[in-house]
Design an enzyme around this catalytic site. Structure first.
Site, PDB file in Angstrom:
ATOM      1  N   ASP A  70      45.075  35.841  48.235  1.00  0.00           N
ATOM      2  CA  ASP A  70      45.820  37.144  49.065  1.00  0.00           C
ATOM      3  C   ASP A  70      45.770  38.052  48.281  1.00  0.00           C
ATOM      4  O   ASP A  70      45.501  38.235  47.158  1.00  0.00           O
ATOM      5  CB  ASP A  70      47.385  36.467  49.233  1.00  0.00           C
ATOM      6  CG  ASP A  70      48.181  37.460  49.715  1.00  0.00           C
ATOM      7  OD1 ASP A  70      47.771  38.045  50.882  1.00  0.00           O
ATOM      8  OD2 ASP A  70      49.439  37.777  49.180  1.00  0.00           O
ATOM      9  N   LEU A  71      46.240  39.275  48.940  1.00  0.00           N
ATOM     10  CA  LEU A  71      45.723  40.736  48.243  1.00  0.00           C
ATOM     11  C   LEU A  71      47.342  41.254  47.879  1.00  0.00           C
ATOM     12  O   LEU A  71      47.609  41.209  46.585  1.00  0.00           O
ATOM     13  CB  LEU A  71      45.100  41.540  49.099  1.00  0.00           C
ATOM     14  CG  LEU A  71      45.253  42.805  48.678  1.00  0.00           C
ATOM     15  CD1 LEU A  71      44.142  43.059  47.263  1.00  0.00           C
ATOM     16  CD2 LEU A  71      44.617  44.072  49.474  1.00  0.00           C
ATOM     17  N   ASP A  72      48.009  41.516  48.821  1.00  0.00           N
ATOM     18  CA  ASP A  72      49.378  42.208  48.493  1.00  0.00           C
ATOM     19  C   ASP A  72      50.314  41.065  47.971  1.00  0.00           C
ATOM     20  O   ASP A  72      50.567  40.184  48.547  1.00  0.00           O
ATOM     21  CB  ASP A  72      49.908  42.820  49.651  1.00  0.00           C
ATOM     22  CG  ASP A  72      51.450  43.291  49.462  1.00  0.00           C
ATOM     23  OD1 ASP A  72      51.717  43.621  48.303  1.00  0.00           O
ATOM     24  OD2 ASP A  72      52.508  43.271  50.277  1.00  0.00           O
ATOM     25  N   GLU A 124      49.051  32.484  47.171  1.00  0.00           N
ATOM     26  CA  GLU A 124      49.734  33.297  48.153  1.00  0.00           C
ATOM     27  C   GLU A 124      51.082  33.785  47.634  1.00  0.00           C
ATOM     28  O   GLU A 124      51.846  32.827  46.967  1.00  0.00           O
ATOM     29  CB  GLU A 124      49.858  32.377  49.402  1.00  0.00           C
ATOM     30  CG  GLU A 124      49.185  32.798  50.708  1.00  0.00           C
ATOM     31  CD  GLU A 124      49.571  34.323  51.145  1.00  0.00           C
ATOM     32  OE1 GLU A 124      50.712  34.690  50.887  1.00  0.00           O
ATOM     33  OE2 GLU A 124      48.894  34.900  51.972  1.00  0.00           O
ATOM     34  N   ASP A 125      51.793  34.894  47.914  1.00  0.00           N
ATOM     35  CA  ASP A 125      53.251  35.147  47.595  1.00  0.00           C
ATOM     36  C   ASP A 125      54.128  35.183  48.775  1.00  0.00           C
ATOM     37  O   ASP A 125      55.208  35.239  48.481  1.00  0.00           O
ATOM     38  CB  ASP A 125      53.006  36.561  47.066  1.00  0.00           C
ATOM     39  CG  ASP A 125      52.590  37.719  48.141  1.00  0.00           C
ATOM     40  OD1 ASP A 125      51.941  37.527  48.847  1.00  0.00           O
ATOM     41  OD2 ASP A 125      53.684  38.550  47.987  1.00  0.00           O
ATOM     42  N   LYS A 161      49.003  35.332  59.674  1.00  0.00           N
ATOM     43  CA  LYS A 161      49.803  34.390  59.132  1.00  0.00           C
ATOM     44  C   LYS A 161      51.061  34.073  59.872  1.00  0.00           C
ATOM     45  O   LYS A 161      51.942  35.351  60.235  1.00  0.00           O
ATOM     46  CB  LYS A 161      49.893  34.616  57.372  1.00  0.00           C
ATOM     47  CG  LYS A 161      48.521  34.840  56.893  1.00  0.00           C
ATOM     48  CD  LYS A 161      48.732  35.470  55.674  1.00  0.00           C
ATOM     49  CE  LYS A 161      47.360  36.002  54.877  1.00  0.00           C
ATOM     50  NZ  LYS A 161      47.564  36.725  53.646  1.00  0.00           N
ATOM     51  N   SER A 201      43.375  38.127  53.415  1.00  0.00           N
ATOM     52  CA  SER A 201      44.601  39.101  53.389  1.00  0.00           C
ATOM     53  C   SER A 201      44.686  39.433  54.739  1.00  0.00           C
ATOM     54  O   SER A 201      43.608  39.699  55.738  1.00  0.00           O
ATOM     55  CB  SER A 201      44.149  40.365  52.606  1.00  0.00           C
ATOM     56  OG  SER A 201      45.000  41.520  52.910  1.00  0.00           O
ATOM     57  N   ALA A 202      46.164  39.788  55.034  1.00  0.00           N
ATOM     58  CA  ALA A 202      46.401  40.536  56.462  1.00  0.00           C
ATOM     59  C   ALA A 202      45.961  41.797  56.529  1.00  0.00           C
ATOM     60  O   ALA A 202      46.169  42.649  57.760  1.00  0.00           O
ATOM     61  CB  ALA A 202      47.897  39.975  56.589  1.00  0.00           C
ATOM     62  N   THR A 231      51.159  46.064  46.386  1.00  0.00           N
ATOM     63  CA  THR A 231      51.053  47.076  47.457  1.00  0.00           C
ATOM     64  C   THR A 231      52.452  47.414  48.325  1.00  0.00           C
ATOM     65  O   THR A 231      52.636  48.195  48.868  1.00  0.00           O
ATOM     66  CB  THR A 231      49.900  47.020  48.276  1.00  0.00           C
ATOM     67  OG1 THR A 231      49.591  45.860  48.556  1.00  0.00           O
ATOM     68  CG2 THR A 231      48.593  47.776  47.614  1.00  0.00           C
ATOM     69  N   LYS A 245      56.442  41.016  54.050  1.00  0.00           N
ATOM     70  CA  LYS A 245      55.169  40.385  53.294  1.00  0.00           C
ATOM     71  C   LYS A 245      54.381  39.425  53.958  1.00  0.00           C
ATOM     72  O   LYS A 245      54.889  38.748  54.354  1.00  0.00           O
ATOM     73  CB  LYS A 245      56.015  40.066  51.851  1.00  0.00           C
ATOM     74  CG  LYS A 245      56.446  41.056  51.009  1.00  0.00           C
ATOM     75  CD  LYS A 245      56.841  40.393  49.735  1.00  0.00           C
ATOM     76  CE  LYS A 245      57.060  41.573  48.671  1.00  0.00           C
ATOM     77  NZ  LYS A 245      57.548  40.885  47.456  1.00  0.00           N
TER      78      LYS A 245
HETATM   79  P1  B16 Z   1      47.852  46.785  56.466  1.00  0.00           P
HETATM   80  P2  B16 Z   1      48.623  40.427  52.503  1.00  0.00           P
HETATM   81  C1  B16 Z   1      49.933  42.172  54.135  1.00  0.00           C
HETATM   82  O1  B16 Z   1      48.842  41.856  52.978  1.00  0.00           O
HETATM   83  C2  B16 Z   1      51.144  42.729  53.548  1.00  0.00           C
HETATM   84  O2  B16 Z   1      51.775  41.710  52.785  1.00  0.00           O
HETATM   85  C3  B16 Z   1      51.815  43.112  54.690  1.00  0.00           C
HETATM   86  O3  B16 Z   1      53.067  43.728  54.391  1.00  0.00           O
HETATM   87  C4  B16 Z   1      51.193  44.239  55.440  1.00  0.00           C
HETATM   88  O4  B16 Z   1      51.897  44.536  56.479  1.00  0.00           O
HETATM   89  C5  B16 Z   1      49.897  43.547  55.945  1.00  0.00           C
HETATM   90  O5  B16 Z   1      49.218  43.369  54.917  1.00  0.00           O
HETATM   91  C6  B16 Z   1      49.024  44.630  56.991  1.00  0.00           C
HETATM   92  O6  B16 Z   1      48.404  45.637  55.916  1.00  0.00           O
HETATM   93  O7  B16 Z   1      48.833  47.716  57.235  1.00  0.00           O
HETATM   94  O8  B16 Z   1      47.262  47.641  55.224  1.00  0.00           O
HETATM   95  O9  B16 Z   1      46.739  46.317  57.451  1.00  0.00           O
HETATM   96  O10 B16 Z   1      49.637  40.181  51.533  1.00  0.00           O
HETATM   97  O11 B16 Z   1      48.266  39.589  53.465  1.00  0.00           O
HETATM   98  O12 B16 Z   1      47.367  40.847  51.424  1.00  0.00           O
HETATM   99 MG    MG Z   2      51.122  38.893  50.128  1.00  0.00          MG
END
Ligand code: B16
Ligand code: MG
Length: 217
Positions: free
Chosen positions: A8-10, A168-169, A144, A113-114, A16, A44
């Site tokens: 996962d990223l964030d 994953e966090d 997710k 990542s989302a 972030t 998140k």
């Molecule tokens: P964006 P992940 C997610 O990243 C974040 O945890 C979530 O807070 C955010 O809304 C989502 O990405 C979408 O991000 O606005 O940059 O498209 O944890 O899945 O890496």
């Molecule tokens: Mg995450």
């Protein structure tokens, strides 16, 4: 067999969430809605669309579709001004070491990542080249806890889901990994992430033996 390690990223590679917080707070306060750190926690791993829907629900606000689209654009513009300041120093402890260990062991590495900004963030912190495959918010239709993002990574790598390991966090991310039939490793709090197969506070707590066992089991 080669395993696939999906990150996962964030919250796993970089934090972030603190920038999402600043951008969502500015936006929420701008339309007269409170926004707290506790609420940010609940966003998140949640997609941008779902995040704004939640904020509006918390503030009892109904807006037009056009206004919804405009607000999402504003939030992202503001978020990107923070992303622009990122560099390698923002990579979380021992992430690079773990990626290099897995690469040296000739394992597949993917991002799941989302975020629609995932590629740009990986470029900013200079680790884009360490990933064989990137599946992000631009590639999926179901957020997710739906397993789509991880199943797509596995499919692109041609690795069976049972041979995939997900870091994953977020609770929604652990649910997604479990639903995909993958090994789930929580990065964060043991209580919050109790549905994960394993939980670590961070990569610095994971030793080579643990990673080797994942590779060979
Ligand atoms: P964006 P992940 C997610 O990243 C974040 O945890 C979530 O807070 C955010 O809304 C989502 O990405 C979408 O991000 O606005 O940059 O498209 O944890 O899945 O890496
Ligand atoms: Mg995450």
């Amino acid at each position: 067999t080669k395993k696939a390690f999906i990150f996962d990223l964030d919250g796993v590679i970089v934090d972030t969430a603190k920038y999402h917080f600043l951008a969502w707070k500015k936006l929420a306060n701008g339309i007269g809605v409170d926004f707290t750190h506790e609420q940010n926690e609940q966003l998140k791993g949640v997609s941008r669309i779902k995040s704004l829907e939640k904020i509006l629900a918390w503030g009892n606000k109904t807006i037009s579709e056009a206004e919804f689209t405009r607000l999402m654009g504003l939030k992202n513009e503001d978020y990107l001004t923070y992303i622009d300041t990122m560099d390698e120093q923002e990579i979380l402890p021992d992430v690079t070491k773990t990626l290099d260990f897995l690469r040296a062991a000739e394992q597949h590495i993917a991002l799941g990542s989302a975020s629609k900004n995932a590629r740009m963030i990986l470029e900013k912190v200079n680790i884009l080249s360490k990933f064989d495959v990137i599946v992000d918010g631009n590639d999926v239709t179901k957020a997710k806890p739906d397993p789509e993002v991880f199943l797509k990574s596995a499919e692109q790598l041609q690795v069976a889901p049972k041979d995939c390991i997900v870091f994953e966090d977020a609770v929604a991310g652990i649910q997604a990994a479990n639903a995909a039939g993958m090994v789930s490793i929580g990065i964060g709090d043991k209580v919050t992430l109790h549905k994960a197969d394993f939980v670590f506070a961070g990569f610095q707590e994971m030793d080579a033996e643990f990673l080797n066992n994942l590779i060979t089991s």
